[in-house]
Design an enzyme around this catalytic site. Structure first.
Site, mmCIF file in Angstrom:
data_model
loop_
_atom_site.group_PDB
_atom_site.id
_atom_site.type_symbol
_atom_site.label_atom_id
_atom_site.label_comp_id
_atom_site.label_asym_id
_atom_site.label_seq_id
_atom_site.Cartn_x
_atom_site.Cartn_y
_atom_site.Cartn_z
ATOM 1 N N LYS A 194 0.856 -1.179 0.000
ATOM 2 C CA LYS A 194 0.000 0.000 0.000
ATOM 3 C C LYS A 194 0.895 1.233 0.000
ATOM 4 O O LYS A 194 1.507 1.567 1.004
ATOM 5 C CB LYS A 194 -0.900 -0.008 1.249
ATOM 6 C CG LYS A 194 -2.227 0.754 1.075
ATOM 7 C CD LYS A 194 -2.114 2.257 0.885
ATOM 8 C CE LYS A 194 -1.850 2.966 2.190
ATOM 9 N NZ LYS A 194 -1.860 4.476 1.982
ATOM 10 N N GLU A 268 8.958 1.008 11.522
ATOM 11 C CA GLU A 268 10.022 2.013 11.478
ATOM 12 C C GLU A 268 9.333 3.359 11.585
ATOM 13 O O GLU A 268 8.672 3.807 10.642
ATOM 14 C CB GLU A 268 10.823 1.868 10.183
ATOM 15 C CG GLU A 268 12.171 2.565 10.235
ATOM 16 C CD GLU A 268 12.092 3.985 9.746
ATOM 17 O OE1 GLU A 268 12.049 4.892 10.609
ATOM 18 O OE2 GLU A 268 12.054 4.197 8.539
ATOM 19 N N CYS A 302 12.876 10.455 8.617
ATOM 20 C CA CYS A 302 12.841 10.024 10.002
ATOM 21 C C CYS A 302 14.222 10.059 10.632
ATOM 22 O O CYS A 302 14.356 10.144 11.860
ATOM 23 C CB CYS A 302 12.247 8.618 10.117
ATOM 24 S SG CYS A 302 13.102 7.407 9.086
ATOM 25 N N GLU A 402 8.861 15.453 16.933
ATOM 26 C CA GLU A 402 9.342 15.385 15.556
ATOM 27 C C GLU A 402 8.599 16.390 14.682
ATOM 28 O O GLU A 402 7.380 16.340 14.556
ATOM 29 C CB GLU A 402 9.152 13.971 14.999
ATOM 30 C CG GLU A 402 9.755 13.784 13.623
ATOM 31 C CD GLU A 402 9.625 12.362 13.110
ATOM 32 O OE1 GLU A 402 10.540 11.897 12.429
ATOM 33 O OE2 GLU A 402 8.592 11.721 13.399
#
Length: 503
Positions: A194, A268, A302, A402
């Site tokens: 996906k 992750e 990330c 973040e």
């Protein structure tokens, strides 16, 4: 690829026409490109001009069901009967075709993500490298034969799960396809992938290029939205293993959905990564590297090095070099020579700008950037300036949460212990940079910093063969190295009783 030298809008309108001509961006199921079961579509935007690129099939649960059925049939048939060497030969045949279409895939990625064309090209090339690495590594995998005594023989097999699901992020579409799908296929599984709704085009096209090479149903791609197609993948009882890259909140949802069937997951997730500069470092090199570490891909990584922890004795020298490097970065058309294009989509720019305003409210000092570029040609796109904060307390939200944009901050430390405390005082633990010329300090810091990857006197050190993954809320499991193959297989112990020999 056609050259572009007119206005930004004209460049992108021409590029969209070139990249999409004759291509149907549907679901790829059982070796065919099809419309969604209900016929609905959606259109990802080109973030440089805020305009739709192409209609894409909007997959939902029924489409995932069809993909899982196709993947099951392939696994139970030709693919499941192949050796690792035979699977690897087919994957390498596919990667040859992918390399032939490198410019096409890179252009699609630039248009849907907004990253500079040279960076998109590097992403696609590296993704292909990972496909090839896994194909070779899987062929060299061996079982084990433990010593269990004279009256028994034991060995350990590693077997694929079967149908696996990969939920990709938008920031590195083809690269992460290589990480995840490459490991899954090499280990003998089939895939239901996906792609992110913001960036499905290059992934769909890459899968189409596998048609007539991989057996039908081995690689299936179902584009759509996370709460529709993504949720159907993570909660499907026919999918035996799920891998997801994205935010911590969505990763938690994936884990909860997979828990109903006790489906193993690789996650992750986010990062708030420290970049530590000790007083004996090559300060100029560290400063120039820091600008790339936090601003490459617009900070939409990330593993971005966003927390610059600089020893107080070298702060002034570091800032001189670092701010020069930041200010030299160009913001503009990603089809041209800009270092930085737009952020990927409008809502994401709003989030990044909210964090910039929050930093100001918290009392941090803006050392560079802080707004949108002063260029009317960029007004239609989702651009922001590279932004740097000083006077940041490690307890501030911009130091803990973040941002996922081109926003860095500089803070100082006075002792080794203080540097390690600040580096570890976040809920993430993905990557870290350590800059020092002292080998003992480098090894000590590598051991003391809580992160899955430590890069010494460099940044972005992940290459095929080196495992990548996080500590704490940065995730579960490892990708990129041989450990990824273990993530996509199950071990089976076999014991045979041995009778005494007789004649």
């Amino acid at each position: 690829m056609t050259g572009y030298d007119d206005s930004l809008r004209a460049n992108h309108e021409s590029a969209i026409e070139e990249a999409t001509e004759g291509v149907e961006f549907g679901a790829v199921v059982a070796g065919e490109t099809t419309a969604a079961a209900d016929g609905e579509t959606f259109a990802p935007e080109d973030p440089a001009i805020g305009e739709p690129i192409a209609d894409v099939a909007r997959g939902r649960e029924a489409d995932v069901d069809a993909a899982v059925s196709a993947a099951e049939e392939a696994y139970d048939g030709e693919w499941g009967e192949m050796t690792a060497m035979e699977r690897g030969d087919l994957v390498r045949e596919w990667t040859t075709v992918l390399r032939d279409h490198l410019d096409e895939l890179a252009l699609l990625e630039t248009l849907e993500v907004g990253k500079p064309l040279y960076a998109a090209r590097a992403d696609v090339e590296t993704g292909i490298d990972f496909f090839e690495y896994y194909a070779a590594a899987a062929a060299g995998e061996e079982g084990s034969v433990p010593d269990v005594g004279d009256d028994s023989h034991a060995y350990v097999r590693r077997e694929p799960y079967g149908v696996t699901g990969q939920i990709l992020p938008w920031n590195y579409p083809v690269l992460l396809m290589g990480w995840k799908v490459g490991a899954a296929l090499a280990a003998g599984n089939t895939s239901v992938t996906k792609p992110a709704e913001q960036a499905p085009l290059a992934v769909i096209r890459a899968a189409q290029l596998a048609e007539d090479i991989l057996p039908d149903g081995v690689l299936n791609v179902v584009p759509g939205f996370g709460d529709e197609a993504g949720a159907a993948v993570s909660g499907h009882d026919g999918i035996r293993k799920v891998s997801f890259t994205g935010s911590v909140p969505v990763g938690s949802e994936v884990m909860r959905a997979a828990a109903d069937d006790v489906t193993p997951v690789t996650l992750e997730l986010g990062g708030k990564n420290p970049f530590v500069v000790f007083p004996d470092a090559d300060v100029e090199s560290a400063a120039e590297t820091a600008a790339v570490a936090g601003l490459y891909n617009n900070g939409q990584s990330c593993d971005s090095g966003t927390r610059l922890l600089v020893h107080e004795d070298v702060e002034e020298e570091f800032l001189d070099h670092y701010l020069d490097a930041v200010e030299s970065r160009t913001v503009g058309d990603p089809l041209q020579d800009a270092n930085q294009g737009p952020l990927c989509y409008a809502a994401h720019r709003e989030k990044v700008e909210e964090y910039v305003e929050l930093g100001k409210e918290e009392g941090a000092t803006v050392l560079a950037g802080g707004g949108r570029p002063d260029d009317a040609e960029l007004d239609e796109g989702y651009y922001v300036e590279p932004t740097v904060f000083g006077d940041v307390n490690p307890e501030m939200r911009i130091a803990q949460e973040e941002v996922f944009g081109p926003v860095q901050f500089v803070t100082t430390f006075s002792t080794y212990e203080e540097a390690i405390d600040i580096a570890n005082d976040v809920s993430y633990g993905l990557t870290a940079g350590v800059f020092t010329t002292d080998a003992s300090r480098a090894h000590r810091a590598a051991a003391d910093v809580e992160a899955g990857s430590i890069w010494v006197n460099q940044y972005f050190g992940t290459v095929p063969g080196t495992p990548f993954g996080g500590f704490k809320q940065s995730g579960i499991g490892r990708e990129c190295g041989k450990e990824a193959l273990a993530e996509y297989t199950q071990s089976k112990s076999v014991h045979l009783a041995l009778d005494d020999p007789s004649l």
